[in-house]
Design a protein around this motif. Structure first.
Motif, PDB file in Angstrom:
ATOM      1  N   HIS A  98       1.436  -1.360  -0.112  1.00 56.38           N
ATOM      2  CA  HIS A  98      -0.194   0.001   0.068  1.00 56.38           C
ATOM      3  C   HIS A  98       1.023   1.223  -0.105  1.00 56.38           C
ATOM      4  CE1 HIS A  98      -3.012   2.828   0.386  1.00 56.38           C
ATOM      5  NE2 HIS A  98      -3.956   1.596   0.771  1.00 56.38           N
ATOM      6  N   PRO A  99       0.747   1.893  -0.802  1.00 56.40           N
ATOM      7  CA  PRO A  99       2.097   3.315  -1.534  1.00 56.40           C
ATOM      8  C   PRO A  99       1.833   4.010   0.163  1.00 56.40           C
ATOM      9  CG  PRO A  99       0.143   3.172  -3.324  1.00 56.40           C
ATOM     10  CD  PRO A  99       0.143   1.628  -2.031  1.00 56.40           C
ATOM     11  N   VAL A 100       0.761   4.253   0.623  1.00 51.24           N
ATOM     12  CA  VAL A 100       0.482   4.603   1.589  1.00 51.24           C
ATOM     13  C   VAL A 100       1.163   4.455   3.118  1.00 51.24           C
ATOM     14  CG1 VAL A 100      -1.691   6.483   2.774  1.00 51.24           C
ATOM     15  CG2 VAL A 100      -2.058   6.278   0.259  1.00 51.24           C
ATOM     16  N   VAL A 101       0.952   3.721   3.182  1.00 55.73           N
ATOM     17  CA  VAL A 101       1.791   3.149   4.456  1.00 55.73           C
ATOM     18  C   VAL A 101       2.931   2.815   4.055  1.00 55.73           C
ATOM     19  CG1 VAL A 101       2.044   0.741   5.550  1.00 55.73           C
ATOM     20  CG2 VAL A 101      -0.229   1.085   4.787  1.00 55.73           C
ATOM     21  N   TRP A 102       3.522   2.859   2.793  1.00 59.47           N
ATOM     22  CA  TRP A 102       5.087   3.146   2.591  1.00 59.47           C
ATOM     23  C   TRP A 102       5.446   4.911   2.808  1.00 59.47           C
ATOM     24  CZ3 TRP A 102       5.265   1.350  -3.180  1.00 59.47           C
ATOM     25  CH2 TRP A 102       5.056  -0.636  -2.400  1.00 59.47           C
ATOM     26  N   MET A 103       4.885   5.758   2.597  1.00 59.34           N
ATOM     27  CA  MET A 103       4.589   6.595   2.560  1.00 59.34           C
ATOM     28  C   MET A 103       4.458   6.739   4.266  1.00 59.34           C
ATOM     29  SD  MET A 103       1.516   8.838   0.049  1.00 59.34           S
ATOM     30  CE  MET A 103       2.058   8.599  -1.089  1.00 59.34           C
ATOM     31  N   LEU A 145       7.945   8.849   6.876  1.00 59.62           N
ATOM     32  CA  LEU A 145       7.936   9.855   7.760  1.00 59.62           C
ATOM     33  C   LEU A 145       8.146   9.165   9.250  1.00 59.62           C
ATOM     34  CD1 LEU A 145       4.313  11.267   6.261  1.00 59.62           C
ATOM     35  CD2 LEU A 145       5.978  12.556   6.301  1.00 59.62           C
ATOM     36  N   ASN A 146       7.704   8.528   9.884  1.00 56.25           N
ATOM     37  CA  ASN A 146       7.448   7.933  11.139  1.00 56.25           C
ATOM     38  C   ASN A 146       9.493   8.058  11.087  1.00 56.25           C
ATOM     39  OD1 ASN A 146       6.000   7.259  12.625  1.00 56.25           O
ATOM     40  ND2 ASN A 146       5.223   5.546  11.661  1.00 56.25           N
ATOM     41  N   GLY A 147      10.143   7.002   9.781  1.00 55.95           N
ATOM     42  CA  GLY A 147      11.057   7.011   9.893  1.00 55.95           C
ATOM     43  C   GLY A 147      12.311   8.503   9.886  1.00 55.95           C
ATOM     44  N   ALA A 148      11.782   9.262   9.006  1.00 58.29           N
ATOM     45  CA  ALA A 148      12.502  10.874   8.975  1.00 58.29           C
ATOM     46  C   ALA A 148      12.751  11.198  10.642  1.00 58.29           C
ATOM     47  CB  ALA A 148      11.485  11.706   8.444  1.00 58.29           C
ATOM     48  N   ARG A 149      11.278  11.125  11.887  1.00 63.42           N
ATOM     49  CA  ARG A 149      10.741  11.831  12.234  1.00 63.42           C
ATOM     50  C   ARG A 149      12.185  11.188  13.543  1.00 63.42           C
ATOM     51  NH1 ARG A 149       5.600  12.522  15.986  1.00 63.42           N
ATOM     52  NH2 ARG A 149       6.628  13.563  17.467  1.00 63.42           N
ATOM     53  N   GLY A 150      12.244   9.664  13.179  1.00 65.26           N
ATOM     54  CA  GLY A 150      13.047   9.031  13.719  1.00 65.26           C
ATOM     55  C   GLY A 150      14.591  10.151  13.874  1.00 65.26           C
ATOM     56  N   ARG A 151      15.159  10.209  12.604  1.00 65.26           N
ATOM     57  CA  ARG A 151      16.700  11.015  12.582  1.00 65.26           C
ATOM     58  C   ARG A 151      16.732  12.616  12.954  1.00 65.26           C
ATOM     59  NH1 ARG A 151      15.204   6.564   9.147  1.00 65.26           N
ATOM     60  NH2 ARG A 151      16.951   5.722   8.869  1.00 65.26           N
ATOM     61  N   TRP A 152      15.385  13.068  13.765  1.00 66.64           N
ATOM     62  CA  TRP A 152      15.611  14.724  13.327  1.00 66.64           C
ATOM     63  C   TRP A 152      16.622  14.864  14.471  1.00 66.64           C
ATOM     64  CZ3 TRP A 152       9.689  15.720  13.228  1.00 66.64           C
ATOM     65  CH2 TRP A 152       8.909  16.115  13.003  1.00 66.64           C
ATOM     66  N   ARG A 153      17.443  15.201  14.120  1.00 67.20           N
ATOM     67  CA  ARG A 153      18.799  15.792  16.116  1.00 67.20           C
ATOM     68  C   ARG A 153      18.678  17.477  15.952  1.00 67.20           C
ATOM     69  NH1 ARG A 153      17.693  11.659  15.411  1.00 67.20           N
ATOM     70  NH2 ARG A 153      19.379  10.205  15.407  1.00 67.20           N
ATOM     71  N   ALA A 154      17.702  18.570  14.866  1.00 67.96           N
ATOM     72  CA  ALA A 154      17.440  19.629  15.069  1.00 67.96           C
ATOM     73  C   ALA A 154      17.115  20.176  16.660  1.00 67.96           C
ATOM     74  CB  ALA A 154      17.003  20.743  13.967  1.00 67.96           C
ATOM     75  N   GLY A 169      10.200  17.435   1.478  1.00 64.96           N
ATOM     76  CA  GLY A 169      10.632  17.523   0.434  1.00 64.96           C
ATOM     77  C   GLY A 169      11.320  16.473  -0.040  1.00 64.96           C
ATOM     78  N   LEU A 170      12.005  16.326   0.755  1.00 70.01           N
ATOM     79  CA  LEU A 170      12.637  14.654   0.180  1.00 70.01           C
ATOM     80  C   LEU A 170      11.843  13.667   0.135  1.00 70.01           C
ATOM     81  CD1 LEU A 170      14.574  12.413  -0.554  1.00 70.01           C
ATOM     82  CD2 LEU A 170      15.152  11.689   1.665  1.00 70.01           C
ATOM     83  N   GLY A 171      10.379  13.379   0.780  1.00 72.60           N
ATOM     84  CA  GLY A 171       9.105  12.374   0.920  1.00 72.60           C
ATOM     85  C   GLY A 171       8.562  13.000  -0.376  1.00 72.60           C
ATOM     86  N   ALA A 172       8.023  14.292  -0.388  1.00 69.13           N
ATOM     87  CA  ALA A 172       7.664  14.510  -1.456  1.00 69.13           C
ATOM     88  C   ALA A 172       8.597  14.441  -2.415  1.00 69.13           C
ATOM     89  CB  ALA A 172       7.694  16.255  -1.106  1.00 69.13           C
ATOM     90  N   ALA A 173       9.312  14.512  -3.830  1.00 69.36           N
ATOM     91  CA  ALA A 173       9.839  14.406  -4.195  1.00 69.36           C
ATOM     92  C   ALA A 173      10.625  12.602  -5.110  1.00 69.36           C
ATOM     93  CB  ALA A 173      11.609  14.438  -4.175  1.00 69.36           C
ATOM     94  N   LEU A 174       9.846  11.917  -3.590  1.00 73.94           N
ATOM     95  CA  LEU A 174       9.742  10.560  -3.831  1.00 73.94           C
ATOM     96  C   LEU A 174       8.750   9.852  -4.283  1.00 73.94           C
ATOM     97  CD1 LEU A 174      12.049   9.212  -1.279  1.00 73.94           C
ATOM     98  CD2 LEU A 174      12.830   9.032  -3.405  1.00 73.94           C
ATOM     99  N   TYR A 182      -0.799  14.934  -3.427  1.00 76.27           N
ATOM    100  CA  TYR A 182      -1.023  14.883  -2.324  1.00 76.27           C
ATOM    101  C   TYR A 182      -1.380  13.667  -0.876  1.00 76.27           C
ATOM    102  CZ  TYR A 182      -5.473  15.362  -0.408  1.00 76.27           C
ATOM    103  OH  TYR A 182      -6.757  16.324   0.921  1.00 76.27           O
ATOM    104  N   ARG A 183      -1.707  13.158  -1.409  1.00 78.93           N
ATOM    105  CA  ARG A 183      -1.494  12.227  -0.827  1.00 78.93           C
ATOM    106  C   ARG A 183      -0.294  11.870   0.147  1.00 78.93           C
ATOM    107  NH1 ARG A 183      -5.756  11.050   1.830  1.00 78.93           N
ATOM    108  NH2 ARG A 183      -6.030   8.740   2.340  1.00 78.93           N
ATOM    109  N   TYR A 184       0.252  12.250  -0.416  1.00 73.47           N
ATOM    110  CA  TYR A 184       2.466  12.115   0.847  1.00 73.47           C
ATOM    111  C   TYR A 184       1.683  13.711   1.347  1.00 73.47           C
ATOM    112  CZ  TYR A 184       6.611  13.285   2.184  1.00 73.47           C
ATOM    113  OH  TYR A 184       7.425  14.142   3.042  1.00 73.47           O
ATOM    114  N   ALA A 185       1.506  14.687   1.123  1.00 66.60           N
ATOM    115  CA  ALA A 185       1.235  15.648   1.607  1.00 66.60           C
ATOM    116  C   ALA A 185       0.328  15.638   2.914  1.00 66.60           C
ATOM    117  CB  ALA A 185       1.266  16.889   1.319  1.00 66.60           C
TER     118      ALA A 185
END
Length: 310
Positions: free
Chosen positions: A31-36, A40-49, A64-69, A174-177
């Protein structure tokens, strides 16, 4: 001629996606939405700022990376063999009509049976992220109607409109956003800055779908046996009442059509003069939602004017 054929193909893909949606959702593994969501979960786990500016930049870069993908995946899928059939098959998992109606139906069944704890649990499981443990039966019914109206735009009308406007790349973006907003778009200490771009992008992309959904809900009220003038009045009056620039449009139209008051404690009230909603109003809202989708589909199937046409 090529543009006319492309238009027919897009309309055929749209109808095929709606037909396939009646079969339910594909497995989570494909399911592409599950992949999205996993991205997003994985990206959040890599936030360091740690600073507001750094969090905004970091969250924006990952968004932006997820939007491009997502856009790239849509572009690739749109060029696979099979033409409009392939595009319709890939469009289907980007919308969720049956899943939405089924979830609302489950909440209604529990509420109609007098199982308020069960209705609260199903509401939280399927439809909303807010706390539901203290909601009254009227509030559960109201939240169910609100969620149906808002998600009708987000999960059905918007993906179809985006596909009609920009094919699979725009529908996938759109679905990603929308998924990113659902996961990151909160004003909490850890998301206030990191999720700001996700929330703003979703607001922008939903400007047209929310208003199209509200308009179709007004037009759908007569065949659904509901109050079209009331839907129009509440849409024009109460749409700005919600913090979201978009959610209030379909929700206020539904409130007016049904004649009910939709009240989120301390946040907004839609159709303040309406009666308290009850379990019997949920099937009426579902009937309105089905007619709304039907009218939106008809609108999106209309041929688009060709450039240079007289």
């Amino acid at each position: 001629m090529r543009g006319r054929d492309a238009g027919r193909g897009a309309r055929s893909s749209l109808l095929l996606a709606l037909a396939l949606d009646a079969l339910g959702e594909p497995p989570a593994g494909v399911h592409p939405v599950v992949w999205m969501g996993s991205f997003l979960n994985g990206a959040r786990g890599r936030w360091r700022a740690t600073t507001p500016a750094g969090r905004f930049a970091e969250g924006g870069a990952w968004w932006g990376l997820g939007a491009a993908l997502s856009t790239g995946a849509g572009l690739l899928a749109g060029h696979l063999p099979g033409g409009w059939i392939t595009r319709g098959a890939f469009l289907k998992p980007l919308l969720a009509r049956r899943a939405l109606f089924g979830a609302v139906g489950e909440v209604h069944a529990a509420l109609a049976a007098g199982d308020l704890p069960g209705a609260r649990r199903l509401l939280a499981w399927h439809l909303v992220s807010r706390e539901t443990g203290e909601l009254s039966a009227a509030e559960v019914a109201g939240v169910c109607i609100e969620s149906l109206a808002e998600n009708l735009s987000d999960s059905v009308v918007a993906p179809l409109l985006m596909f009609r406007a920009g094919g699979l790349p725009l529908a996938a973006l759109y679905r990603y956003a929308n998924t990113a907003d659902a996961m990151w778009g909160y004003r909490t200490p850890d998301l206030e800055h990191s999720g700001k771009l996700a929330a703003r992008a979703d607001d922008l992309l939903n400007l047209a779908p929310a208003r199209l959904t509200a308009l179709c809900a007004v037009l759908a009220a007569p065949p659904a046996g509901l109050d079209a003038p009331g839907a129009w009045r509440m849409w024009r009056r109460d749409a700005p009442a919600t913090p979201s620039p978009n959610a209030g449009h379909p929700m206020s139209a539904f409130a007016g059509a049904l004649g009910v008051r939709l009240d989120k404690r301390g946040v907004y009230v839609l159709n303040a003069g309406g009666r308290a909603p009850g379990a019997a109003d949920v099937p009426r809202a579902l009937r309105l939602a089905r007619w709304t989708v039907a009218l939106a589909t008809v609108a999106l199937l209309l041929p688009t004017p060709r450039r240079g046409a007289a």
